[in-house]
Structures are given as structure tokens and as C-alpha cells.
Design a protein around this motif. Structure first.
Motif, mmCIF file in Angstrom:
data_model
loop_
_atom_site.group_PDB
_atom_site.id
_atom_site.type_symbol
_atom_site.label_atom_id
_atom_site.label_comp_id
_atom_site.label_asym_id
_atom_site.label_seq_id
_atom_site.Cartn_x
_atom_site.Cartn_y
_atom_site.Cartn_z
ATOM 1 N N SER A 73 17.479 5.807 -0.688
ATOM 2 C CA SER A 73 16.734 6.639 -0.014
ATOM 3 C C SER A 73 16.827 6.490 1.492
ATOM 4 C CB SER A 73 15.225 6.570 -0.500
ATOM 5 O OG SER A 73 14.546 7.475 0.381
ATOM 6 N N ASN A 74 16.881 7.911 1.876
ATOM 7 C CA ASN A 74 16.801 7.828 3.449
ATOM 8 C C ASN A 74 15.675 8.092 4.081
ATOM 9 O OD1 ASN A 74 16.879 10.491 2.949
ATOM 10 N ND2 ASN A 74 18.532 11.022 3.914
ATOM 11 N N VAL A 75 14.547 8.334 3.320
ATOM 12 C CA VAL A 75 13.301 8.556 3.645
ATOM 13 C C VAL A 75 12.432 7.328 3.817
ATOM 14 C CG1 VAL A 75 11.174 9.831 3.020
ATOM 15 C CG2 VAL A 75 13.333 10.689 2.614
ATOM 16 N N THR A 76 11.929 7.185 5.248
ATOM 17 C CA THR A 76 11.146 6.062 5.567
ATOM 18 C C THR A 76 9.714 6.456 5.119
ATOM 19 O OG1 THR A 76 11.128 6.682 7.751
ATOM 20 C CG2 THR A 76 12.633 5.300 7.123
ATOM 21 N N PRO A 77 9.039 5.532 4.807
ATOM 22 C CA PRO A 77 7.335 5.517 4.631
ATOM 23 C C PRO A 77 6.731 5.811 5.926
ATOM 24 C CG PRO A 77 8.155 3.415 4.006
ATOM 25 C CD PRO A 77 9.382 4.293 4.236
ATOM 26 N N PRO A 78 5.672 6.434 5.849
ATOM 27 C CA PRO A 78 4.782 6.415 7.324
ATOM 28 C C PRO A 78 4.512 4.902 7.385
ATOM 29 C CG PRO A 78 3.479 7.549 5.552
ATOM 30 C CD PRO A 78 4.823 7.029 4.916
ATOM 31 N N PRO A 79 4.395 4.609 8.879
ATOM 32 C CA PRO A 79 3.738 3.379 9.309
ATOM 33 C C PRO A 79 2.332 3.204 8.634
ATOM 34 C CG PRO A 79 3.704 4.946 11.066
ATOM 35 C CD PRO A 79 4.427 5.603 10.116
ATOM 36 N N ARG A 80 2.048 1.781 8.320
ATOM 37 C CA ARG A 80 0.725 1.597 7.822
ATOM 38 C C ARG A 80 -0.460 1.686 8.998
ATOM 39 N NH1 ARG A 80 0.474 -3.716 4.352
ATOM 40 N NH2 ARG A 80 -1.554 -2.937 4.214
ATOM 41 N N GLU A 81 -1.587 2.034 8.537
ATOM 42 C CA GLU A 81 -2.510 2.375 9.640
ATOM 43 C C GLU A 81 -3.049 0.824 9.774
ATOM 44 O OE1 GLU A 81 -6.861 4.614 9.744
ATOM 45 O OE2 GLU A 81 -4.992 5.621 8.610
ATOM 46 N N ARG A 82 -3.424 0.616 11.129
ATOM 47 C CA ARG A 82 -3.963 -0.729 11.405
ATOM 48 C C ARG A 82 -5.531 -0.629 11.046
ATOM 49 N NH1 ARG A 82 -2.590 -2.971 17.261
ATOM 50 N NH2 ARG A 82 -3.895 -4.472 16.212
ATOM 51 N N ALA A 83 -5.867 -1.760 10.420
ATOM 52 C CA ALA A 83 -7.309 -1.787 10.180
ATOM 53 C C ALA A 83 -8.202 -1.936 11.436
ATOM 54 C CB ALA A 83 -7.524 -3.068 9.461
ATOM 55 N N GLY A 84 -9.263 -1.297 11.473
ATOM 56 C CA GLY A 84 -10.382 -1.398 12.518
ATOM 57 C C GLY A 84 -10.992 -2.863 12.690
ATOM 58 N N THR A 85 -11.697 -2.820 13.695
ATOM 59 C CA THR A 85 -12.501 -3.968 13.894
ATOM 60 C C THR A 85 -13.585 -4.081 12.547
ATOM 61 O OG1 THR A 85 -12.260 -3.892 16.104
ATOM 62 C CG2 THR A 85 -13.819 -5.512 15.445
ATOM 63 N N GLY A 86 -14.450 -3.052 12.380
ATOM 64 C CA GLY A 86 -15.155 -3.202 11.385
ATOM 65 C C GLY A 86 -14.633 -3.667 9.890
ATOM 66 N N ARG A 87 -13.553 -2.846 9.559
ATOM 67 C CA ARG A 87 -12.868 -3.253 8.360
ATOM 68 C C ARG A 87 -12.534 -4.831 8.313
ATOM 69 N NH1 ARG A 87 -10.177 0.131 4.350
ATOM 70 N NH2 ARG A 87 -11.292 1.793 5.523
ATOM 71 N N ILE A 88 -12.139 -5.253 9.353
ATOM 72 C CA ILE A 88 -11.565 -6.694 9.412
ATOM 73 C C ILE A 88 -12.945 -7.653 9.391
ATOM 74 C CG2 ILE A 88 -10.737 -8.664 10.863
ATOM 75 C CD1 ILE A 88 -8.699 -6.543 11.873
ATOM 76 N N VAL A 89 -13.951 -7.437 10.005
ATOM 77 C CA VAL A 89 -15.270 -7.977 10.029
ATOM 78 C C VAL A 89 -15.865 -8.214 8.735
ATOM 79 C CG1 VAL A 89 -17.739 -8.120 10.806
ATOM 80 C CG2 VAL A 89 -15.779 -7.885 12.388
ATOM 81 N N GLY A 90 -15.526 -6.806 7.834
ATOM 82 C CA GLY A 90 -16.484 -6.702 6.556
ATOM 83 C C GLY A 90 -15.300 -7.491 5.520
ATOM 84 N N ARG A 91 -14.203 -7.575 5.848
ATOM 85 C CA ARG A 91 -13.208 -8.459 4.977
ATOM 86 C C ARG A 91 -13.629 -9.847 5.017
ATOM 87 N NH1 ARG A 91 -7.516 -5.303 5.454
ATOM 88 N NH2 ARG A 91 -7.880 -3.610 4.164
ATOM 89 N N THR A 92 -13.689 -10.154 6.316
ATOM 90 C CA THR A 92 -14.136 -11.713 6.586
ATOM 91 C C THR A 92 -15.463 -12.075 6.015
ATOM 92 O OG1 THR A 92 -12.663 -11.359 8.497
ATOM 93 C CG2 THR A 92 -14.327 -13.469 8.452
ATOM 94 N N LEU A 93 -16.487 -11.042 6.267
ATOM 95 C CA LEU A 93 -17.671 -11.569 5.750
ATOM 96 C C LEU A 93 -17.575 -11.631 3.951
ATOM 97 C CD1 LEU A 93 -20.187 -9.451 7.789
ATOM 98 C CD2 LEU A 93 -19.718 -11.820 7.667
ATOM 99 N N ILE A 94 -17.041 -10.657 3.345
ATOM 100 C CA ILE A 94 -16.967 -10.627 1.953
ATOM 101 C C ILE A 94 -16.220 -12.039 1.587
ATOM 102 C CG2 ILE A 94 -15.668 -9.934 -0.044
ATOM 103 C CD1 ILE A 94 -16.443 -7.117 1.237
#
Length: 79
Positions: free
Chosen positions: A21-42
């Protein structure tokens, strides 16, 4: 290249090795600070739960021979 002799219902399955395929997928969206803190707490909650279950569970799993001997000795004295 080796060709299959048996019929394949979907041609793209048989040709999958050759498809590029010559179609590249879109770049991944960076996780925000709140999401990182939430994952860390879990993660910390899960680890703390496992550590707590070990802390409280291990003494309960230890064989208690002293109480068994005490009951047997009291029964022998009562005869």
C-alpha cells in the motif's frame, strides 16, 4: 513465484504477499496529561491491590501447627 492451484474464494487473500500500500495511516494522537495521569493512577491501583492481597493473604496461607498441638494436648489432659 508460487501460484496456488486450488480456487480461493477471495483473490486478495492469495495475493496478499505481493500487495503493497502507498497509503500511510494518519499519525497517532498524543495522549494528554490527564490521560497519562489517569493511566498511571489505574496502574498504581492495580499494583497496590495485588501487593495488598499478598500482604494479607500470605499469613492466612501459612500452616498453623501450634494451635493444632494445643487442642490435641488439651484433649489428652482432659482424659
Amino acid at each position: 513465484m508460487f501460484r496456488r492451484r486450488e480456487p480461493v474464494p477471495f483473490a486478495f487473500v492469495a495475493e496478499a504477499e505481493q500487495f503493497r500500500s502507498n497509503v500511510t495511516p494518519p499519525p497517532r494522537e498524543r495522549a494528554g496529561t490527564g490521560r497519562i495521569v489517569g493511566r498511571t493512577l489505574i496502574g498504581l491501583t492495580v499494583v497496590a491491590g495485588l501487593a495488598g492481597s499478598l500482604l494479607f493473604g500470605l499469613p492466612a496461607m501459612q500452616p498453623t501447627q501450634s494451635s493444632g498441638q494445643t487442642q490435641q494436648s488439651q484433649a489428652a489432659e482432659g482424659r
